[in-house]
Design a protein around this motif. Structure first.
Motif, PDB file in Angstrom:
ATOM      1  N   GLN A 155      14.590  58.883  75.997  1.00 62.88           N
ATOM      2  CA  GLN A 155      15.806  58.554  76.692  1.00 62.88           C
ATOM      3  C   GLN A 155      17.045  59.504  76.216  1.00 62.88           C
ATOM      4  N   ARG A 156      16.686  60.519  75.324  1.00 59.07           N
ATOM      5  CA  ARG A 156      17.692  61.518  74.762  1.00 59.07           C
ATOM      6  C   ARG A 156      17.026  62.633  74.066  1.00 59.07           C
ATOM      7  N   TRP A 157      17.571  63.720  74.168  1.00 61.42           N
ATOM      8  CA  TRP A 157      16.959  65.023  73.788  1.00 61.42           C
ATOM      9  C   TRP A 157      16.922  65.126  72.391  1.00 61.42           C
ATOM     10  N   GLY A 158      17.906  64.341  71.410  1.00 58.72           N
ATOM     11  CA  GLY A 158      17.907  64.640  70.071  1.00 58.72           C
ATOM     12  C   GLY A 158      18.626  63.697  69.217  1.00 58.72           C
ATOM     13  N   SER A 159      18.606  63.640  68.207  1.00 57.29           N
ATOM     14  CA  SER A 159      19.381  62.570  67.260  1.00 57.29           C
ATOM     15  C   SER A 159      19.176  63.040  65.723  1.00 57.29           C
ATOM     16  N   CYS A 160      20.519  62.750  65.259  1.00 57.48           N
ATOM     17  CA  CYS A 160      20.871  63.324  63.936  1.00 57.48           C
ATOM     18  C   CYS A 160      21.260  62.275  63.104  1.00 57.48           C
TER      19      CYS A 160
END
Length: 201
Positions: free
Chosen positions: A94-99
């Protein structure tokens, strides 16, 4: 991703529901419950082989991804955007990336793997910027737009997400392909403290 390998199917009367797969001499050997309907067997074998290939690809590409992050850090962040790890994930749908800024961990959806390099670079820039700024305000915007193709890449991902008919956004996260300030549903590979993570873009 890799080309599809030879698939060897073994039907077992001991198995009731689950399938298993392993590599043997380049082929993927899949154990299937005997009596499984052919259409269901085909679907589940295809999904399992794809999972094996993605896992192998992620392991091989780990070094290249780190080198990409180091190159981008040097060019756009004066070498200060250092990560403890940057990895691909097959669980971020549901998202391209996380940090996770405190842990200095960046995770990218492996759905990006087939995107153009300039688009992948834009997502890496986005995540590295979160090492310095948690939100998506003017200070964050000033960082990410050091990358000249940033806005073009976000527009590209908007188009991809629209084509995939991503579910409507929910609270607190950013969906794949949305603009950086748009909220979207979370699909994190592990529970994250909101103070330590940003889901992007």
């Amino acid at each position: 991703m890799d080309e599809r390998p030879e698939v060897v199917i073994t039907r077992s009367t001991r198995r009731r529901k689950t399938l298993s797969a392993r590599r043997v001499d380049g082929a993927v050997h899949v154990a299937v419950p005997a009596g499984m309907p052919p259409e269901l067997e085909r679907q589940q074998v295809d999904a399992l082989v794809e999972k094996v290939l993605r896992k192998e690809w992620r392991a091989r590409d780990a070094g290249a991804l780190r080198r990409r992050a180091e190159r981008i850090s040097q060019r756009y962040f004066d070498g200060r955007a250092e990560v403890a790890s940057i990895t691909w994930s097959g669980r971020q749908r549901q998202r391209w990336g996380s940090c996770q800024p405190r842990r200095r961990v960046v995770i990218l959806s492996d759905a990006l793997a087939t995107m153009p390099d300039w688009v992948i670079d834009a997502v890496v820039v986005h995540e590295l910027a979160h090492l310095f700024v948690p939100g998506h305000g003017p200070e964050f915007r000033a960082l990410v737009t050091r990358y000249p193709d940033y806005d073009r890449a976000m527009a590209f991902l908007d188009g991809v997400a629209h084509g995939w008919r991503v579910p409507p956004p929910g609270a607190g996260q950013v969906r794949p392909g949305s603009s950086p300030d748009s909220p979207g549903p979370s699909d994190s590979p592990e529970p994250l403290d909101p103070s330590e993570s940003s889901a992007c873009p």
